[in-house]
Design an enzyme around this catalytic site. Sequence first.
Site, mmCIF file in Angstrom:
data_model
loop_
_atom_site.group_PDB
_atom_site.id
_atom_site.type_symbol
_atom_site.label_atom_id
_atom_site.label_comp_id
_atom_site.label_asym_id
_atom_site.label_seq_id
_atom_site.Cartn_x
_atom_site.Cartn_y
_atom_site.Cartn_z
ATOM 1 N N ASP A 209 71.278 17.533 13.800
ATOM 2 C CA ASP A 209 71.268 18.655 14.733
ATOM 3 C C ASP A 209 72.671 19.258 14.803
ATOM 4 O O ASP A 209 73.667 18.528 14.892
ATOM 5 C CB ASP A 209 70.838 18.173 16.126
ATOM 6 C CG ASP A 209 70.646 19.312 17.098
ATOM 7 O OD1 ASP A 209 69.504 19.790 17.216
ATOM 8 O OD2 ASP A 209 71.633 19.719 17.752
ATOM 9 N N ILE A 210 72.754 20.593 14.741
ATOM 10 C CA ILE A 210 74.041 21.276 14.857
ATOM 11 C C ILE A 210 74.503 21.211 16.309
ATOM 12 O O ILE A 210 73.776 21.608 17.222
ATOM 13 C CB ILE A 210 73.925 22.744 14.404
ATOM 14 C CG1 ILE A 210 73.468 22.815 12.940
ATOM 15 C CG2 ILE A 210 75.256 23.469 14.579
ATOM 16 C CD1 ILE A 210 73.196 24.224 12.442
ATOM 17 N N ASN A 217 74.981 30.693 19.449
ATOM 18 C CA ASN A 217 74.063 31.827 19.584
ATOM 19 C C ASN A 217 74.481 32.756 20.715
ATOM 20 O O ASN A 217 74.477 33.983 20.576
ATOM 21 C CB ASN A 217 72.632 31.324 19.822
ATOM 22 C CG ASN A 217 71.841 31.197 18.537
ATOM 23 O OD1 ASN A 217 72.184 31.777 17.518
ATOM 24 N ND2 ASN A 217 70.767 30.430 18.582
ATOM 25 N N HIS A 222 72.316 35.865 17.560
ATOM 26 C CA HIS A 222 71.350 35.095 16.768
ATOM 27 C C HIS A 222 71.500 35.325 15.268
ATOM 28 O O HIS A 222 71.231 34.422 14.471
ATOM 29 C CB HIS A 222 69.926 35.441 17.215
ATOM 30 C CG HIS A 222 69.605 34.931 18.587
ATOM 31 N ND1 HIS A 222 69.256 33.627 18.834
ATOM 32 C CD2 HIS A 222 69.604 35.543 19.802
ATOM 33 C CE1 HIS A 222 69.037 33.448 20.123
ATOM 34 N NE2 HIS A 222 69.242 34.599 20.733
ATOM 35 N N ASP A 226 71.908 32.388 12.619
ATOM 36 C CA ASP A 226 71.124 32.197 11.389
ATOM 37 C C ASP A 226 72.033 31.959 10.194
ATOM 38 O O ASP A 226 71.716 31.155 9.301
ATOM 39 C CB ASP A 226 70.240 33.418 11.129
ATOM 40 C CG ASP A 226 69.032 33.479 12.052
ATOM 41 O OD1 ASP A 226 68.765 32.472 12.742
ATOM 42 O OD2 ASP A 226 68.354 34.523 12.075
ATOM 43 N N GLU A 253 67.768 24.603 14.822
ATOM 44 C CA GLU A 253 69.007 24.140 14.200
ATOM 45 C C GLU A 253 68.903 22.672 13.766
ATOM 46 O O GLU A 253 69.909 22.023 13.518
ATOM 47 C CB GLU A 253 70.182 24.315 15.163
ATOM 48 C CG GLU A 253 70.208 23.361 16.334
ATOM 49 C CD GLU A 253 69.209 23.718 17.434
ATOM 50 O OE1 GLU A 253 69.224 23.028 18.459
ATOM 51 O OE2 GLU A 253 68.414 24.676 17.265
ATOM 52 N N ARG A 273 78.644 10.973 5.096
ATOM 53 C CA ARG A 273 79.229 11.904 4.132
ATOM 54 C C ARG A 273 78.750 13.333 4.385
ATOM 55 O O ARG A 273 79.517 14.284 4.289
ATOM 56 C CB ARG A 273 78.877 11.464 2.704
ATOM 57 C CG ARG A 273 79.650 12.231 1.641
ATOM 58 C CD ARG A 273 79.525 11.574 0.280
ATOM 59 N NE ARG A 273 78.184 11.738 -0.278
ATOM 60 C CZ ARG A 273 77.355 10.744 -0.533
ATOM 61 N NH1 ARG A 273 77.715 9.503 -0.261
ATOM 62 N NH2 ARG A 273 76.162 10.969 -1.060
#
Length: 352
Positions: A209-210, A217, A222, A226, A253, A273
């Site tokens: 997950d970012i 955002n 948005h 993206d 995300e 990594r």
Amino acid sequence: MIHNSIRIVDNLAEITSHHDRHVLEKSLLKTLNELFPAQDLRLFRVRQHADNHELSLLAFCVNSVIVSADEPAKLQPSQSDLSEALSRAIAKGDVELAAGKNGDWNIIYPAFDSHGDIFAVLLISTNLVPSASDQRLVYSILRVYSNYLSLIEKTQKDKLTGLYNRETLDNEITKVLVRQSDHFAQEISSSNDSRRRSFAIKYWLGVLDIDHFKVINDSYGHLYGDEVIILVARLMSSGCIRDDDLVYRYGGEEFVVLLKAPNEEDAAHTFNRIREMISEHEFPQLKQVTTSIGFVEVLGQQSPSDVIGQADEALYYAKQNGRNQVQSYRELIEQGKIHHTSQVAHGDVELF
């Protein structure tokens, strides 16, 4: 050789009736074996690299018995005297005819994808050299196979990133769980089950997950969000994992990586990594983007949702305890930091 048109159409209809790649490969060889009876039919995947290529056996047909390889075996130059002929066919991009043993012939046909690149080669071993019209027919059937495969892959890909989508992920996890179930069932009846288990292929699933994506955002819009998703997807699929490992966009995300590793330490190293590569990349305007990853071994769960749910619990712990880190579901359970009874409904928890 004159072929019955109806028979050919029926065979093409059979090829295009399947959506699973392994079944499609078997159907292709079945069709070719019926039209051109041969001692040996083999289909190889071709991976092109900067200065060479790599061949892996996808499916084969011997004495009308057709097998599709779940784990394609790489063909080493020393393993086959056909390597040079296969290499010539790939280099020329054209059919290659090579004399075999016992007076037979090996005919090699390259298969091209929608970009004109060779992605597979077909090897037919036969006593009779096919006529020019037969060779054209083989090429046409390979084109049908290639075009239909491209259509299948389009339905399996996320439109924004080009990664595999969520539905494809569920199918792949199911295949792994079914293969494991069959494998362990065979072990029960084997006196050498402990030795066999030590060589079993191990699969690991990580949910990535970012971090702070909602802030990205809200701050940049948005469209820029993206762009961040696209760049993270490219980084993950550009050399940090092996060709046989798979990256999926799970939604928003979130991404999923399904990889093979001999043990948890190696799996954790690969996931770290990936995390480090993303955090070290300089993103426009943002400079740095970090990610959190939770992972689990795919082993014995009841369903794909159970596998993803366990990795998601490890991800949730990572997000709640500093972000920009990798957490193992098994380790968290053993350390008492999370519990088997905890339920995290995927997508229902705010992770930002």
